[in-house]
Scaffold this motif. Structure first.
Motif, mmCIF file in Angstrom:
data_model
loop_
_atom_site.group_PDB
_atom_site.id
_atom_site.type_symbol
_atom_site.label_atom_id
_atom_site.label_comp_id
_atom_site.label_asym_id
_atom_site.label_seq_id
_atom_site.Cartn_x
_atom_site.Cartn_y
_atom_site.Cartn_z
ATOM 1 N N GLY A 86 0.786 -1.222 0.049
ATOM 2 C CA GLY A 86 0.180 -0.071 -0.042
ATOM 3 C C GLY A 86 0.870 1.287 0.026
ATOM 4 N N PHE A 91 5.042 5.664 2.855
ATOM 5 C CA PHE A 91 5.086 6.977 3.704
ATOM 6 C C PHE A 91 6.044 6.752 4.765
ATOM 7 C CE2 PHE A 91 0.325 7.460 2.363
ATOM 8 C CZ PHE A 91 0.683 8.161 1.044
ATOM 9 N N TYR A 114 0.452 10.727 7.166
ATOM 10 C CA TYR A 114 1.739 11.242 7.048
ATOM 11 C C TYR A 114 2.525 11.588 8.316
ATOM 12 C CZ TYR A 114 -0.150 12.518 2.506
ATOM 13 O OH TYR A 114 -0.972 12.493 1.287
ATOM 14 N N ASN A 162 -6.500 15.367 0.036
ATOM 15 C CA ASN A 162 -7.682 14.802 0.853
ATOM 16 C C ASN A 162 -7.356 15.560 1.899
ATOM 17 O OD1 ASN A 162 -9.225 13.142 2.333
ATOM 18 N ND2 ASN A 162 -7.743 11.516 2.217
ATOM 19 N N ASP A 186 1.949 12.659 -2.934
ATOM 20 C CA ASP A 186 1.207 11.583 -2.753
ATOM 21 C C ASP A 186 -0.055 11.884 -4.033
ATOM 22 O OD1 ASP A 186 -0.840 9.657 -2.130
ATOM 23 O OD2 ASP A 186 -1.088 10.173 -0.068
ATOM 24 N N SER A 216 -1.163 4.729 -5.280
ATOM 25 C CA SER A 216 -1.944 3.574 -4.517
ATOM 26 C C SER A 216 -2.592 2.982 -5.644
ATOM 27 C CB SER A 216 -2.618 4.133 -3.339
ATOM 28 O OG SER A 216 -3.564 3.255 -2.979
ATOM 29 N N LYS A 219 -6.761 2.198 -4.520
ATOM 30 C CA LYS A 219 -7.973 3.430 -4.889
ATOM 31 C C LYS A 219 -8.332 3.070 -6.139
ATOM 32 C CE LYS A 219 -6.892 5.371 -0.999
ATOM 33 N NZ LYS A 219 -7.438 5.141 0.083
ATOM 34 N N ARG A 227 -3.565 -4.494 -0.497
ATOM 35 C CA ARG A 227 -2.425 -3.472 -0.062
ATOM 36 C C ARG A 227 -1.426 -3.727 -1.164
ATOM 37 N NH1 ARG A 227 -4.426 -0.546 1.720
ATOM 38 N NH2 ARG A 227 -2.347 0.077 3.106
ATOM 39 N N LEU A 228 -1.623 -2.669 -1.941
ATOM 40 C CA LEU A 228 -0.378 -2.406 -3.134
ATOM 41 C C LEU A 228 -0.303 -0.898 -3.434
ATOM 42 C CD1 LEU A 228 1.332 -4.237 -4.663
ATOM 43 C CD2 LEU A 228 -0.634 -4.314 -6.322
HETATM 44 C C1 LIG Z 1 -4.687 10.592 0.461
HETATM 45 C C2 LIG Z 1 -4.341 9.025 0.501
HETATM 46 N N1 LIG Z 1 -3.118 8.636 0.237
HETATM 47 C C3 LIG Z 1 -2.612 7.221 0.612
HETATM 48 C C4 LIG Z 1 -3.701 6.610 1.209
HETATM 49 C C5 LIG Z 1 -3.671 5.160 1.435
HETATM 50 O O1 LIG Z 1 -3.265 4.194 0.420
HETATM 51 P P1 LIG Z 1 -3.021 2.558 0.614
HETATM 52 O O2 LIG Z 1 -4.297 2.095 0.881
HETATM 53 O O3 LIG Z 1 -2.496 2.437 -0.611
HETATM 54 O O4 LIG Z 1 -2.074 2.528 1.588
HETATM 55 C C6 LIG Z 1 -4.966 6.983 1.555
HETATM 56 C C7 LIG Z 1 -6.013 6.344 2.225
HETATM 57 O O5 LIG Z 1 -7.103 6.615 2.522
HETATM 58 C C8 LIG Z 1 -5.270 8.334 0.995
HETATM 59 O O6 LIG Z 1 -6.416 9.003 1.529
#
Ligand SMILES: Cc1ncc(COP(=O)(O)O)c(C=O)c1O
Length: 364
Positions: A86, A91, A114, A162, A186, A216, A219, A227-228
């Motif tokens: 993931g 991060f 983060y 986000n 990101d 990611s 999504k 998880r990737l």
């Molecule tokens: C902005 C953002 N980046 C990364 C992620 C996490 O991604 P992953 O599921 O690949 O760890 C999220 C999960 O909600 C997110 O909102």
């Protein structure tokens, strides 16, 4: 975490328990996931992997085949690609590099993970407040926080952002690469945004060793449970992270599924178009419907989630809507938001109608 409010959406099991209903009776619009079954090619690859040796054998530690597939897809050097468990795992390593550059600047309100990653390395953090009014859903200039920038060694960007769903223009981000020793961008949701790829910083990695782009697949492909994710960065940085991490961070099923889906380039573009069309059509429809309701204002967004705001607290509304089986994202854990904001993850039309009915019933 600090505020005492959940730092993420998607806490389905706990919420169901709290509300005294089964989790399959809840519509989870507190997380922002694509409401489709993962691609058929991916599901077939998973079945083959289970029937084969992927469960028994240790996965390839260097993830060579998946790295190569991702590199070919984006037209980058495979030495610059690092698949991860993931985006979240990556991060953690980005934060270790960030800690070596002093303070990390986090635009706020922002994604909570983060901070989690930075806290692993006792890294210093400073908030960069974002203005909370924006008009359209198209690419806009990133509002450079002039007053704090001299203290910041690492700038963390989220594109689209986000929780606001704002899409930052590449041109406004590009100039930041000359101002900060390290920039981590990101792009978890960027492939879902119609026309979003044009704002990606991926093409700049080859010329900017201080840039890390993290993506990611969770999504885009609706595989949060698998998880990737992956990072694209300078080859020496990628090698360093590879040395730090656990020996087998990407499991055999995720490797097989990721390779298959990326190798099917035509299928992947078709899938991406389907997701973008869903974001454009359902996003416009739901926003239009919500504008008819009193007391709340839906904020424009480029992607599959958006904020609603109100002049009064929305905490009770969220609870009443939850009792109707619809979970919205409590925004009290987002610095700078608070009780007057909620975030909604876009669903299919049926789900969006359900969100609308629940809100309409409680607001009338
Ligand atoms: C902005 C953002 N980046 C990364 C992620 C996490 O991604 P992953 O599921 O690949 O760890 C999220 C999960 O909600 C997110 O909102």
């Amino acid at each position: 975490m600090g505020s005492g409010f959940p730092p993420h959406g998607g806490n389905l099991t706990q919420e169901a328990k709290r509300l005294g209903i089964r989790s399959d009776q809840l519509l989870d619009a507190s997380a922002s996931l694509v409401p489709f079954q993962p691609p058929r090619v991916m599901r077939a690859a998973l079945r083959r992997a289970i029937a084969g040796t992927a469960l028994r054998d240790y996965p390839d530690r260097s993830q060579i085949a998946l790295r190569q597939a991702i590199a070919d897809w984006h037209g980058v050097d495979d030495a610059c690609v690092l698949p991860g468990n993931g985006a979240a795992e990556l991060f953690t390593w980005a934060a270790r590099d960030a800690a070596a550059h002093g303070l990390s600047g986090l635009p706020q309100p922002g994604f909570a993970d983060y901070r989690r990653a930075l806290s692993c390395w006792d890294a210093g953090v400073c908030s960069l407040p974002l203005p909370l009014d924006w008009a359209g859903s198209g690419p806009e200039a990133f509002p450079t926080p002039l007053d704090l920038e001299s203290r910041v060694g690492t700038l963390w960007l989220t594109n689209p952002h986000n929780p606001t769903g704002q899409l930052w223009s590449r041109s406004s981000l590009e100039c930041l690469l000359d101002r900060y020793p390290l920039v981590i961008c990101d792009e978890a949701f960027l492939p879902l945004v119609p026309g979003g790829e044009r704002q990606s910083l991926l093409p700049l990695v080859a010329t900017h060793p201080n840039l890390v782009v993290i993506r990611s697949l969770t999504k885009l492909l609706a595989v949060a449970g698998l998880r990737l994710g992956y990072a694209v960065a300078a080859a020496d940085r990628v090698q360093r992270w590879q040395r730090w991490r656990d020996p087998w961070p990407v499991n055999g099923l995720a490797l097989a599924a990721g390779q298959a889906v990326i190798a099917d380039r035509v299928g992947l573009s078709r899938w991406t178009r389907r997701v973008e069309t869903w974001v454009a059509d359902e996003g416009a429809w739901l926003q239009q419907q919500l504008m008819q309701l009193s007391e709340i204002t839906p904020m424009p967004s480029s992607t599959n989630f958006f904020l609603i705001r109100s002049d009064a607290s929305l905490v009770k509304l969220r609870e009443r809507v939850a009792r109707r089986g619809v979970l919205l994202r409590d925004c009290r854990s987002f610095e700078g938001l608070g009780e007057r904001w909620l975030r909604i993850g876009l669903q299919n039309r049926r789900g969006n109608r359900r969100i609308l009915r629940a809100l309409a019933a409680e607001l009338s």
